[in-house]
Design an enzyme around this catalytic site. Structure first.
Site, PDB file in Angstrom:
ATOM      1  N   PHE A 107       9.241  50.057 -55.731  1.00  0.00           N
ATOM      2  CA  PHE A 107       9.692  50.602 -57.010  1.00  0.00           C
ATOM      3  C   PHE A 107       8.650  51.619 -57.472  1.00  0.00           C
ATOM      4  CE2 PHE A 107      10.405  50.400 -61.620  1.00  0.00           C
ATOM      5  CZ  PHE A 107      11.777  50.507 -61.672  1.00  0.00           C
ATOM      6  N   ASP A 178       4.672  41.976 -54.919  1.00  0.00           N
ATOM      7  CA  ASP A 178       5.433  42.152 -56.150  1.00  0.00           C
ATOM      8  C   ASP A 178       6.729  41.358 -55.983  1.00  0.00           C
ATOM      9  OD1 ASP A 178       7.130  42.983 -58.198  1.00  0.00           O
ATOM     10  OD2 ASP A 178       6.097  44.899 -58.375  1.00  0.00           O
ATOM     11  N   TYR A 203      12.320  39.528 -66.971  1.00  0.00           N
ATOM     12  CA  TYR A 203      13.576  39.893 -67.647  1.00  0.00           C
ATOM     13  C   TYR A 203      14.713  40.061 -66.649  1.00  0.00           C
ATOM     14  CZ  TYR A 203      11.346  44.325 -66.433  1.00  0.00           C
ATOM     15  OH  TYR A 203      10.675  45.313 -65.763  1.00  0.00           O
ATOM     16  N   LYS A 204      14.413  39.969 -65.337  1.00  0.00           N
ATOM     17  CA  LYS A 204      15.466  40.104 -64.326  1.00  0.00           C
ATOM     18  C   LYS A 204      16.084  38.718 -64.091  1.00  0.00           C
ATOM     19  CE  LYS A 204      13.431  44.343 -62.602  1.00  0.00           C
ATOM     20  NZ  LYS A 204      12.386  44.960 -61.764  1.00  0.00           N
ATOM     21  N   ARG A 350      24.929  49.214 -57.221  1.00  0.00           N
ATOM     22  CA  ARG A 350      24.150  47.995 -56.995  1.00  0.00           C
ATOM     23  C   ARG A 350      24.761  46.818 -57.757  1.00  0.00           C
ATOM     24  NH1 ARG A 350      17.843  47.472 -58.774  1.00  0.00           N
ATOM     25  NH2 ARG A 350      18.825  47.644 -60.812  1.00  0.00           N
TER      26      ARG A 350
END
Ligand SMILES: *Cc1c(COP(=O)(O)O)cnc(C)c1O
Length: 391
Positions: A107, A178, A203-204, A350
């Site tokens: 990312f 990560d 938060y995912k 996605r």
């Protein structure tokens, strides 16, 4: 466990990999933190409501999900900052080496933070970004740190944590994982894989809410030697001694920086309760079933879409992506029909699969709606082409 979430009627939510939905009980918990804690107790809340211990208390809740021992994870800040903390510590652990390895599937913020750190250290470090399949071979004896995101945010491709960590250690490098798209998505065994650091957001898949604090794991046997670059007062051994000099706090406490976001942390602490009942192996099996069903349905119904994720489910995280030239507009049309996924440039549609609140009926229904949108070109409207600030 669908009943444990506040999901709007008529919505099939396939974006829990980007922002998890609101678990029931969280709004009440935050209300209590506001009224009964902050409102009624004022500054006493730091002691009587346990606010000061919250970052390590919640850290232990997250630790359980990623196979980390109690006391090895602490919450705070955002993931970008946790990447910076882990990488700066790793570089300090290998002062005679200058190379950082990452991959082009990472990312961007992880790469940007590494670039910024390297530029400001000004010690001649180099960030070497290689293709995901070339990571293992790129780990040579001059590498100080290997910084890899386990699950690719675009395609869902999964790196083998055990194998890459072993390779890094074999070359004398420090390993940083990560886990942004891993924590709450698939079983992770931090203790078993032996990596020095892991970082991630909440938060995912962990449903902590927008802006929920990040986490950092440091392997317990090395944490006592870490000299934090972000040496804030709450990572000090005795913050309320107000010494003029920094001394790192005990263990994982030294990875704290400043005042924790108590209201946000309260939301996360409540959201984490759901995980006490979840077996990660069962969750993984359910996630694979959902993603396999979705791929089969979409490929049968939508010949224009090309699978962008690995076909082998063991090499995929909890998301599935498809290439489609008009992917942005098609995703907007889907969202208008209540099927929420997202889009990643240049052409990726996605879809995240979160068995806590999705079942097979949902994913089949999502594929049926997608088929209707594609076969009838329902995406081909100016309002679906107009790009929003967040895609
Ligand atoms: C989501 C994500 C981030 C986000 O970083 P923030 O600082 O929380 O905005 C960073 N890295 C990866 C790999 C991610 O998937």
């Amino acid at each position: 466990m669908k009943h444990k979430f506040e999901l709007p009627d008529g919505v099939i939510y396939l974006d829990g990999n980007s922002l998890g939905p609101l678990p029931k009980g969280v709004a009440e918990r935050v209300g209590k933190a506001m009224n009964a804690e902050w409102g009624a107790n004022l500054i006493k809340g730091w002691n009587v409501d346990g606010w000061m211990a919250q970052p390590t208390r919640v850290g232990d809740q997250v630790g359980r999900i990623i196979g980390a021992a109690p006391g090895s994870v602490v919450m705070g800040d955002t993931l970008s900052l946790k990447v910076y903390q882990a990488l700066s510590a790793a570089l300090q652990m290998r002062p005679d080496r200058r190379v950082v390895i990452s991959d082009s599937g990472n990312f961007p913020t992880d790469l940007y933070m590494a670039e910024g750190l390297i530029r400001h250290l000004d010690h001649g470090h180099e960030l070497r970004i290689v293709a995901p399949e070339e990571v293992a071979d790129a780990i040579t004896e001059d590498v100080a740190a290997v910084m890899i995101t386990q699950v690719d945010y675009r395609t869902g491709r999964v790196h083998d944590m055990g194998a890459i960590t072993a390779r890094a250690h074999g070359a004398g490098a420090v390993m940083i994982w990560d886990l942004a798209h891993s924590a709450g998505a698939l079983p992770v065994d931090m203790s078993g894989c032996d990596a020095e650091f892991a970082v991630g957001c909440t938060y995912k898949y962990l449903n902590g809410g927008p802006g929920a604090p990040a986490f950092i794991y440091v392997r317990p046997d090395i944490v006592g030697d870490i000299d934090p670059a972000l040496s804030g007062w709450l990572g000090h051994e005795a913050p309320f001694a107000f010494d003029l000099d920094y001394r790192p706090g005990l263990g994982i406490e030294r990875m704290r920086v400043g005042t924790p976001p108590v209201l946000q942390m309260s939301a996360l602490e409540e959201a984490m309760k759901i995980w006490e009942e979840v077996d990660m192996d069962d969750l993984r099996a359910a996630s694979i079933l959902l993603s396999e069903t979705f791929i089969a349905e979409v490929e049968a119904r939508c010949p224009d879409l090309v699978l962008a994720s690995p076909r082998d489910p063991s090499r995929r995280g909890s998301q599935v992506s498809f290439h489609f030239e008009e992917g942005y507009a098609a995703m907007q049309a889907l969202i208008a029909r209540g099927v929420i996924g997202d889009f990643r440039a240049p052409d990726i549609m996605r879809f995240g699969f979160t068995p806590l609140y999705l079942d097979e009926g949902d994913v089949v229904q999502a594929a049926v709606i997608l088929e209707d949108i594609l076969t009838n070109r329902l995406w081909d409207r100016p309002e679906y082409r107009a790009r929003n600030r967040v895609t």
